[in-house]
Scaffold this motif. Structure first.
Motif, PDB file in Angstrom:
ATOM      1  N   VAL A 104      49.161  38.315  16.699  1.00 20.22           N
ATOM      2  CA  VAL A 104      49.781  37.063  17.137  1.00 20.22           C
ATOM      3  C   VAL A 104      49.024  35.851  16.592  1.00 20.22           C
ATOM      4  O   VAL A 104      49.616  34.794  16.345  1.00 20.22           O
ATOM      5  N   SER A 105      47.730  36.003  16.355  1.00 23.23           N
ATOM      6  CA  SER A 105      46.893  34.872  15.938  1.00 23.23           C
ATOM      7  C   SER A 105      46.963  34.559  14.458  1.00 23.23           C
ATOM      8  O   SER A 105      46.803  33.393  14.051  1.00 23.23           O
ATOM      9  N   ILE A 106      47.200  35.565  13.622  1.00 20.04           N
ATOM     10  CA  ILE A 106      46.967  35.392  12.189  1.00 20.04           C
ATOM     11  C   ILE A 106      47.834  34.296  11.569  1.00 20.04           C
ATOM     12  O   ILE A 106      47.348  33.462  10.798  1.00 20.04           O
ATOM     13  N   ALA A 107      49.112  34.252  11.917  1.00 20.82           N
ATOM     14  CA  ALA A 107      49.967  33.211  11.330  1.00 20.82           C
ATOM     15  C   ALA A 107      49.618  31.829  11.871  1.00 20.82           C
ATOM     16  O   ALA A 107      49.778  30.825  11.170  1.00 20.82           O
ATOM     17  N   GLN A 108      49.124  31.771  13.092  1.00 17.83           N
ATOM     18  CA  GLN A 108      48.729  30.481  13.649  1.00 17.83           C
ATOM     19  C   GLN A 108      47.597  29.853  12.830  1.00 17.83           C
ATOM     20  O   GLN A 108      47.588  28.643  12.588  1.00 17.83           O
ATOM     21  N   THR A 109      46.643  30.678  12.423  1.00 17.37           N
ATOM     22  CA  THR A 109      45.511  30.154  11.662  1.00 17.37           C
ATOM     23  C   THR A 109      45.903  29.850  10.220  1.00 17.37           C
ATOM     24  O   THR A 109      45.493  28.840   9.650  1.00 17.37           O
ATOM     25  N   ARG A 110      46.732  30.719   9.640  1.00 17.39           N
ATOM     26  CA  ARG A 110      47.038  30.581   8.212  1.00 17.39           C
ATOM     27  C   ARG A 110      48.161  29.578   7.935  1.00 17.39           C
ATOM     28  O   ARG A 110      48.159  28.911   6.908  1.00 17.39           O
ATOM     29  N   VAL A 111      49.133  29.500   8.839  1.00 19.42           N
ATOM     30  CA  VAL A 111      50.280  28.628   8.604  1.00 19.42           C
ATOM     31  C   VAL A 111      50.164  27.326   9.402  1.00 19.42           C
ATOM     32  O   VAL A 111      50.388  26.235   8.871  1.00 19.42           O
ATOM     33  N   ARG A 112      49.823  27.452  10.673  1.00 15.94           N
ATOM     34  CA  ARG A 112      49.697  26.266  11.525  1.00 15.94           C
ATOM     35  C   ARG A 112      48.336  25.577  11.382  1.00 15.94           C
ATOM     36  O   ARG A 112      48.166  24.438  11.797  1.00 15.94           O
ATOM     37  N   GLY A 113      47.370  26.299  10.804  1.00 16.52           N
ATOM     38  CA  GLY A 113      46.057  25.709  10.600  1.00 16.52           C
ATOM     39  C   GLY A 113      45.240  25.560  11.864  1.00 16.52           C
ATOM     40  O   GLY A 113      44.318  24.729  11.928  1.00 16.52           O
ATOM     41  N   ARG A 114      45.520  26.368  12.878  1.00 11.81           N
ATOM     42  CA  ARG A 114      44.772  26.280  14.122  1.00 11.81           C
ATOM     43  C   ARG A 114      43.400  26.942  13.976  1.00 11.81           C
ATOM     44  O   ARG A 114      43.227  27.889  13.218  1.00 11.81           O
ATOM     45  N   LYS A 115      42.454  26.457  14.730  1.00  7.82           N
ATOM     46  CA  LYS A 115      41.143  27.099  14.780  1.00  7.82           C
ATOM     47  C   LYS A 115      41.286  28.471  15.432  1.00  7.82           C
ATOM     48  O   LYS A 115      42.145  28.686  16.282  1.00  7.82           O
ATOM     49  N   ARG A 116      40.423  29.375  15.023  1.00  9.88           N
ATOM     50  CA  ARG A 116      40.528  30.749  15.487  1.00  9.88           C
ATOM     51  C   ARG A 116      40.512  30.851  17.013  1.00  9.88           C
ATOM     52  O   ARG A 116      41.314  31.556  17.616  1.00  9.88           O
ATOM     53  N   GLY A 117      39.600  30.121  17.640  1.00  7.74           N
ATOM     54  CA  GLY A 117      39.514  30.176  19.100  1.00  7.74           C
ATOM     55  C   GLY A 117      40.774  29.671  19.773  1.00  7.74           C
ATOM     56  O   GLY A 117      41.239  30.256  20.760  1.00  7.74           O
ATOM     57  N   ASP A 118      41.336  28.585  19.256  1.00  8.03           N
ATOM     58  CA  ASP A 118      42.576  28.046  19.816  1.00  8.03           C
ATOM     59  C   ASP A 118      43.734  29.022  19.626  1.00  8.03           C
ATOM     60  O   ASP A 118      44.562  29.203  20.531  1.00  8.03           O
ATOM     61  N   ALA A 119      43.782  29.644  18.454  1.00  6.01           N
ATOM     62  CA  ALA A 119      44.848  30.613  18.180  1.00  6.01           C
ATOM     63  C   ALA A 119      44.733  31.817  19.101  1.00  6.01           C
ATOM     64  O   ALA A 119      45.735  32.300  19.645  1.00  6.01           O
ATOM     65  N   ASP A 120      43.515  32.296  19.285  1.00  9.61           N
ATOM     66  CA  ASP A 120      43.324  33.454  20.157  1.00  9.61           C
ATOM     67  C   ASP A 120      43.706  33.126  21.598  1.00  9.61           C
ATOM     68  O   ASP A 120      44.303  33.954  22.304  1.00  9.61           O
ATOM     69  N   SER A 121      43.361  31.929  22.044  1.00  6.89           N
ATOM     70  CA  SER A 121      43.720  31.532  23.411  1.00  6.89           C
ATOM     71  C   SER A 121      45.237  31.482  23.581  1.00  6.89           C
ATOM     72  O   SER A 121      45.776  31.941  24.602  1.00  6.89           O
ATOM     73  N   ARG A 122      45.900  30.916  22.595  1.00  7.94           N
ATOM     74  CA  ARG A 122      47.364  30.851  22.627  1.00  7.94           C
ATOM     75  C   ARG A 122      47.959  32.254  22.599  1.00  7.94           C
ATOM     76  O   ARG A 122      48.946  32.533  23.300  1.00  7.94           O
ATOM     77  N   SER A 123      47.369  33.150  21.826  1.00  8.37           N
ATOM     78  CA  SER A 123      47.869  34.523  21.726  1.00  8.37           C
ATOM     79  C   SER A 123      47.752  35.244  23.063  1.00  8.37           C
ATOM     80  O   SER A 123      48.686  35.928  23.495  1.00  8.37           O
ATOM     81  N   VAL A 124      46.622  35.097  23.716  1.00 13.28           N
ATOM     82  CA  VAL A 124      46.426  35.738  25.021  1.00 13.28           C
ATOM     83  C   VAL A 124      47.432  35.198  26.030  1.00 13.28           C
ATOM     84  O   VAL A 124      48.025  35.946  26.826  1.00 13.28           O
ATOM     85  N   GLU A 125      47.655  33.875  25.989  1.00 11.16           N
ATOM     86  CA  GLU A 125      48.631  33.261  26.895  1.00 11.16           C
ATOM     87  C   GLU A 125      50.030  33.837  26.674  1.00 11.16           C
ATOM     88  O   GLU A 125      50.721  34.216  27.634  1.00 11.16           O
ATOM     89  N   LEU A 126      50.441  33.931  25.416  1.00  7.09           N
ATOM     90  CA  LEU A 126      51.799  34.408  25.118  1.00  7.09           C
ATOM     91  C   LEU A 126      51.945  35.896  25.389  1.00  7.09           C
ATOM     92  O   LEU A 126      53.000  36.345  25.866  1.00  7.09           O
ATOM     93  N   LEU A 127      50.929  36.672  25.097  1.00  8.78           N
ATOM     94  CA  LEU A 127      50.999  38.114  25.398  1.00  8.78           C
ATOM     95  C   LEU A 127      51.109  38.332  26.900  1.00  8.78           C
ATOM     96  O   LEU A 127      51.793  39.255  27.352  1.00  8.78           O
ATOM     97  N   GLY A 128      50.470  37.460  27.667  1.00 11.54           N
ATOM     98  CA  GLY A 128      50.638  37.534  29.116  1.00 11.54           C
ATOM     99  C   GLY A 128      52.060  37.231  29.534  1.00 11.54           C
ATOM    100  O   GLY A 128      52.626  37.886  30.417  1.00 11.54           O
ATOM    101  N   LYS A 129      52.677  36.251  28.874  1.00 11.65           N
ATOM    102  CA  LYS A 129      54.047  35.870  29.221  1.00 11.65           C
ATOM    103  C   LYS A 129      55.057  36.974  28.904  1.00 11.65           C
ATOM    104  O   LYS A 129      56.119  37.039  29.545  1.00 11.65           O
ATOM    105  N   VAL A 130      54.756  37.800  27.903  1.00 10.01           N
ATOM    106  CA  VAL A 130      55.684  38.896  27.581  1.00 10.01           C
ATOM    107  C   VAL A 130      55.263  40.206  28.248  1.00 10.01           C
ATOM    108  O   VAL A 130      55.728  41.282  27.889  1.00 10.01           O
ATOM    109  N   GLY A 131      54.365  40.105  29.233  1.00  8.77           N
ATOM    110  CA  GLY A 131      54.008  41.268  30.035  1.00  8.77           C
ATOM    111  C   GLY A 131      52.967  42.177  29.430  1.00  8.77           C
ATOM    112  O   GLY A 131      52.884  43.364  29.784  1.00  8.77           O
ATOM    113  N   LEU A 132      52.150  41.640  28.534  1.00  9.92           N
ATOM    114  CA  LEU A 132      51.146  42.476  27.858  1.00  9.92           C
ATOM    115  C   LEU A 132      49.727  41.950  28.061  1.00  9.92           C
ATOM    116  O   LEU A 132      48.869  42.105  27.185  1.00  9.92           O
TER     117      LEU A 132
END
Length: 248
Positions: A104-132
């Motif tokens: 979930v994080s890889i495209a955020q860093t490569r395309v959106r240009g997010r910092k790794r920590g921010d991308a990982d935080s967003r990924s954890v949030e979204l995986l929680g929202k989809v029940g994972l």
């Protein structure tokens, strides 16, 4: 209808002598949930792929928020289109050597240009929202098909799209796994996100959509409110299709 997000005018697509899309005209409103149904080979998936420029149309015009992204045989602002319009496919297309969070994080860093920590935080949030929430560090081979598809949905959502396209996302899943994925999509619909969903799940289409589009042989044959198209179709071709599908 609310403000138009996607406008499709005279869309055509052929593969050699095979005309897959013959003349597609449609508008998708902001916050609208549109389910696209029809027999195999009717052009449903090709239409979705053209909307995200994964397939280049032969003719027609596509506008996103009033800005032309395809016209006169040329694409414009492709990067903007890909950021604004997310897509989830039948196949999950996850990187097998990466965890759910990393996928979930890889495209955020490569395309959106997010910092790794921010991308990982967003990924954890979204995986929680989809029940994972408890699967963030699992690799794809340790996840069920339904769980992998939910990772794919989280990956698309991580790009913060304005529109989400779903291409028969439950067709590769065992029946008992379908509900979890459809529940995630229903949750997105409840948030007011604009969704275009190619599906063969008629009960789901009736429950979640604002509008149902029936396609056949490269044309939009009929469209309208779910109860009208699914419950009282006006076109003979729609009636025949639904008669076969609902009889199963």
């Amino acid at each position: 209808m609310s403000e138009t997000v996607l406008s499709i005018q005279g869309l055509k697509k052929s593969y050699g002598k095979l005309d897959v899309l013959k003349d597609i005209n449609c508008e998708i409103g902001e916050g609208e949930v549109v389910c696209v149904i029809g027999p195999s080979g009717s052009g449903k998936s090709t239409m979705l792929r053209c909307l995200n420029m994964l397939e280049l149309p032969d003719a027609g015009r596509i506008e996103l928020h009033g800005n032309e992204v395809f016209g006169d045989g040329k694409t414009r602002d492709l990067d903007v289109l890909r950021r604004e319009v997310g897509m989830v496919f039948q196949s999950f297309n996850l990187f097998p050597h990466m965890s759910a969070k990393q996928n979930v994080s890889i495209a955020q860093t490569r395309v959106r240009g997010r910092k790794r920590g921010d991308a990982d935080s967003r990924s954890v949030e979204l995986l929680g929202k989809v029940g994972l929430a408890e699967k963030v560090d699992e690799f794809p081979d340790r996840l069920s098909g339904g769980q992998q598809q939910r990772v794919a949905i989280a990956r698309a959502l991580a790009m913060d799209p304005k529109v989400m396209l779903f291409d028969e996302v439950t067709s590769a899943l065992d029946p008992e796994l379908v509900k979890g994925v459809l529940d995630v999509i229903k949750g997105l619909a409840d948030t007011g996100m604009t969704l275009v969903i190619v599906t063969h799940e008629m009960n789901f289409a009736r429950e979640v959509s604002d509008r149902v589009i029936f396609m056949d042989q490269g044309y939009i044959v009929e469209q309208g409110k779910p109860d009208d198209v699914l419950g009282n179709p006006s076109e003979a071709r729609t009636k025949k299709f639904l008669g076969l599908v609902l009889a199963r």
